[in-house]
Design a protein around this motif. Structure first.
Motif, PDB file in Angstrom:
ATOM      1  N   VAL A 169       9.446 -16.820  -6.752  1.00 34.26           N
ATOM      2  CA  VAL A 169       9.502 -15.683  -5.842  1.00 34.26           C
ATOM      3  C   VAL A 169       8.138 -15.014  -5.884  1.00 34.26           C
ATOM      4  N   LEU A 170       7.429 -15.036  -4.764  1.00 35.13           N
ATOM      5  CA  LEU A 170       6.119 -14.402  -4.654  1.00 35.13           C
ATOM      6  C   LEU A 170       6.285 -13.027  -4.030  1.00 35.13           C
ATOM      7  N   ALA A 171       5.660 -12.040  -4.624  1.00 29.04           N
ATOM      8  CA  ALA A 171       5.700 -10.680  -4.085  1.00 29.04           C
ATOM      9  C   ALA A 171       4.373 -10.398  -3.384  1.00 29.04           C
ATOM     10  N   LYS A 172       4.440 -10.246  -2.064  1.00 25.99           N
ATOM     11  CA  LYS A 172       3.227  -9.982  -1.291  1.00 25.99           C
ATOM     12  C   LYS A 172       3.019  -8.484  -1.190  1.00 25.99           C
ATOM     13  N   LEU A 173       1.938  -8.001  -1.817  1.00 27.97           N
ATOM     14  CA  LEU A 173       1.701  -6.574  -1.971  1.00 27.97           C
ATOM     15  C   LEU A 173       0.614  -6.089  -1.035  1.00 27.97           C
ATOM     16  N   ARG A 174       0.658  -4.813  -0.743  1.00 25.28           N
ATOM     17  CA  ARG A 174      -0.359  -4.206   0.109  1.00 25.28           C
ATOM     18  C   ARG A 174      -1.690  -4.111  -0.640  1.00 25.28           C
ATOM     19  N   LEU A 175      -2.760  -4.032   0.118  1.00 28.15           N
ATOM     20  CA  LEU A 175      -4.100  -3.906  -0.475  1.00 28.15           C
ATOM     21  C   LEU A 175      -4.372  -2.432  -0.785  1.00 28.15           C
ATOM     22  N   ASP A 176      -3.993  -2.024  -1.974  1.00 29.45           N
ATOM     23  CA  ASP A 176      -4.181  -0.639  -2.417  1.00 29.45           C
ATOM     24  C   ASP A 176      -4.774  -0.675  -3.812  1.00 29.45           C
ATOM     25  N   PRO A 177      -6.116  -0.610  -3.927  1.00 33.84           N
ATOM     26  CA  PRO A 177      -6.738  -0.714  -5.246  1.00 33.84           C
ATOM     27  C   PRO A 177      -6.241   0.317  -6.246  1.00 33.84           C
TER      28      PRO A 177
ATOM     29  N   VAL B 280       0.994 -11.857  -4.409  1.00 34.09           N
ATOM     30  CA  VAL B 280       0.028 -12.198  -3.367  1.00 34.09           C
ATOM     31  C   VAL B 280      -0.682 -10.913  -2.981  1.00 34.09           C
ATOM     32  N   LEU B 281      -1.996 -10.908  -3.110  1.00 33.73           N
ATOM     33  CA  LEU B 281      -2.832  -9.751  -2.771  1.00 33.73           C
ATOM     34  C   LEU B 281      -3.830 -10.200  -1.721  1.00 33.73           C
ATOM     35  N   GLY B 282      -3.660  -9.826  -0.470  1.00 38.56           N
ATOM     36  CA  GLY B 282      -2.738  -8.842  -0.013  1.00 38.56           C
ATOM     37  C   GLY B 282      -2.417  -9.150   1.445  1.00 38.56           C
ATOM     38  N   ASN B 283      -2.253  -8.110   2.228  1.00 37.70           N
ATOM     39  CA  ASN B 283      -1.874  -8.235   3.628  1.00 37.70           C
ATOM     40  C   ASN B 283      -2.809  -7.370   4.460  1.00 37.70           C
ATOM     41  N   ALA B 284      -2.446  -7.177   5.726  1.00 38.34           N
ATOM     42  CA  ALA B 284      -3.287  -6.381   6.622  1.00 38.34           C
ATOM     43  C   ALA B 284      -3.380  -4.933   6.149  1.00 38.34           C
ATOM     44  N   LEU B 285      -4.539  -4.343   6.345  1.00 39.79           N
ATOM     45  CA  LEU B 285      -4.711  -2.914   6.105  1.00 39.79           C
ATOM     46  C   LEU B 285      -4.212  -2.141   7.319  1.00 39.79           C
ATOM     47  N   SER B 286      -3.604  -1.007   7.084  1.00 37.94           N
ATOM     48  CA  SER B 286      -3.125  -0.177   8.193  1.00 37.94           C
ATOM     49  C   SER B 286      -4.290   0.205   9.097  1.00 37.94           C
ATOM     50  N   ALA B 287      -4.086   0.036  10.386  1.00 38.00           N
ATOM     51  CA  ALA B 287      -5.137   0.309  11.371  1.00 38.00           C
ATOM     52  C   ALA B 287      -4.455   0.690  12.682  1.00 38.00           C
ATOM     53  N   ALA B 288      -5.237   0.722  13.753  1.00 40.51           N
ATOM     54  CA  ALA B 288      -4.692   1.057  15.067  1.00 40.51           C
ATOM     55  C   ALA B 288      -5.248   0.103  16.105  1.00 40.51           C
TER      56      ALA B 288
ATOM     57  N   PRO C 118     -13.475  -7.562   0.881  1.00 40.65           N
ATOM     58  CA  PRO C 118     -13.922  -6.818  -0.308  1.00 40.65           C
ATOM     59  C   PRO C 118     -12.812  -6.017  -0.972  1.00 40.65           C
ATOM     60  N   VAL C 119     -11.878  -5.503  -0.163  1.00 43.63           N
ATOM     61  CA  VAL C 119     -10.753  -4.759  -0.734  1.00 43.63           C
ATOM     62  C   VAL C 119      -9.831  -5.723  -1.487  1.00 43.63           C
ATOM     63  N   ALA C 120      -9.564  -6.866  -0.883  1.00 39.44           N
ATOM     64  CA  ALA C 120      -8.720  -7.862  -1.540  1.00 39.44           C
ATOM     65  C   ALA C 120      -9.346  -8.335  -2.846  1.00 39.44           C
TER      66      ALA C 120
ATOM     67  N   PRO D 155       0.218 -14.898 -12.475  1.00 38.10           N
ATOM     68  CA  PRO D 155      -0.491 -15.623 -11.423  1.00 38.10           C
ATOM     69  C   PRO D 155      -0.710 -14.744 -10.189  1.00 38.10           C
ATOM     70  N   VAL D 156      -1.930 -14.765  -9.684  1.00 38.36           N
ATOM     71  CA  VAL D 156      -2.302 -13.982  -8.510  1.00 38.36           C
ATOM     72  C   VAL D 156      -2.779 -14.931  -7.419  1.00 38.36           C
ATOM     73  N   VAL D 157      -2.202 -14.784  -6.244  1.00 38.63           N
ATOM     74  CA  VAL D 157      -2.637 -15.532  -5.061  1.00 38.63           C
ATOM     75  C   VAL D 157      -3.411 -14.564  -4.182  1.00 38.63           C
TER      76      VAL D 157
END
Length: 273
Positions: A156-164, A183-191, A207-209, A224-226
């Motif tokens: 089970v992989l947990a895909k987390l937000r990019l929040d340093p 899993v680090l990470g996914n899209a950053l909140s934007a518009a 760079p954030v990832a 383990p980190v993906v």
């Protein structure tokens, strides 16, 4: 269960390989770690167009988690991927803990599912009607619900937000709740250009990832980190692997060049640049 990583070093990121059929002309799916688009219990039509806008260093998207729902996925998309020989990791997302548990229970019985990826990082969770996991303990509660229903011999992989500021804390808690890897990470909140909520992906987020991957690997070396975020070349992949990641996911780059995942995997296997 053992935390030894049993997947490959290069994976197709959720949603970026389509149903697999779209990618098959550009990459041999046999033996490839393929993460599906995020699947919900019921079908979702997705957001109105336009859904993608280019930025100077990436893409902003507002897909709205379009998917056919679990029943259709099990009847059509999963069997095709299994026949193609892919190692199928089903991305799941829900609006309640019960929905996550139900998805995990039914997918645990589905032939050909190699593992699950729990999407805990959608940029606009509230707007999409999803269970909010901005607090680390909320993310851990979802993983615990999924882990109870999914067979222990599969990851089970947990895909987390990019929040340093919270990557380490959240990674620790989801690990304790039963995540095999993060899993680090996914899209950053934007518009989007018209102001609608969206998510920023591609080289802009790399760079954030990388910061999140470095920090988590330093503090939690046995987890383990993906890495995901702006991987478009073998050098990008090696940068994340050098920071401690066991694997990378290729996503946005596939929308520009669908041969990217195959080229990176081959270059890494041969030690090429």
């Amino acid at each position: 269960m053992s935390l030894a990583w049993r997947g490959g070093r290069v994976m197709v990121a959720s949603g970026c390989g389509g149903t697999g059929r779209e990618l098959a002309a550009y990459a041999d799916l046999a033996g490839l770690d393929f993460v599906t688009r995020s699947i919900t219990l019921d079908p979702r039509p997705g957001s109105p167009g336009p859904r993608i806008a280019e930025t100077p260093s990436g893409l902003v998207n507002a897909i709205g988690l379009q998917n056919p729902g679990l029943e259709h996925f099990l009847a059509t998309e999963l069997p095709w991927l299994v026949r193609a020989g892919a190692r199928v990791h089903v991305s799941i997302v829900g609006s309640t803990l019960g929905e996550h548990a139900d998805l995990a229970r039914r997918l645990s019985r589905a032939p050909g599912v190699s593992g699950l990826e729990v999407n805990l990082s959608a940029p606009d969770q509230a707007g999409e009607g999803l269970f909010e996991t901005r607090e680390p303990f909320h993310a851990a509660s979802v993983v615990a619900a999924v882990r109870r229903e999914f067979s222990d011999d599969r990851p089970v992989l947990a895909k987390l937000r990019l929040d340093p500021s919270r990557a380490v804390e959240t990674s620790r808690l989801v690990h304790e709740a039963g995540a095999t890897a993060v899993v680090l990470g996914n899209a950053l909140s934007a518009a989007m250009p018209d102001g609608r909520p969206g998510g920023l992906t591609g080289p802009a987020v790399a760079p954030v990832a990388l910061r999140c991957v470095r920090d988590v690997c330093a503090v939690l070396p046995d987890l383990p980190v993906v890495a995901a975020g702006g991987v478009a070349s073998p050098d990008d992949a090696r940068r994340f692997l050098a920071a401690g990641a066991v694997a990378v996911q290729v996503g946005t780059a596939l929308l520009h060049d669908p041969t990217t995942v195959a080229r990176i995997a081959e270059a890494l296997s041969r030690g090429e640049t």
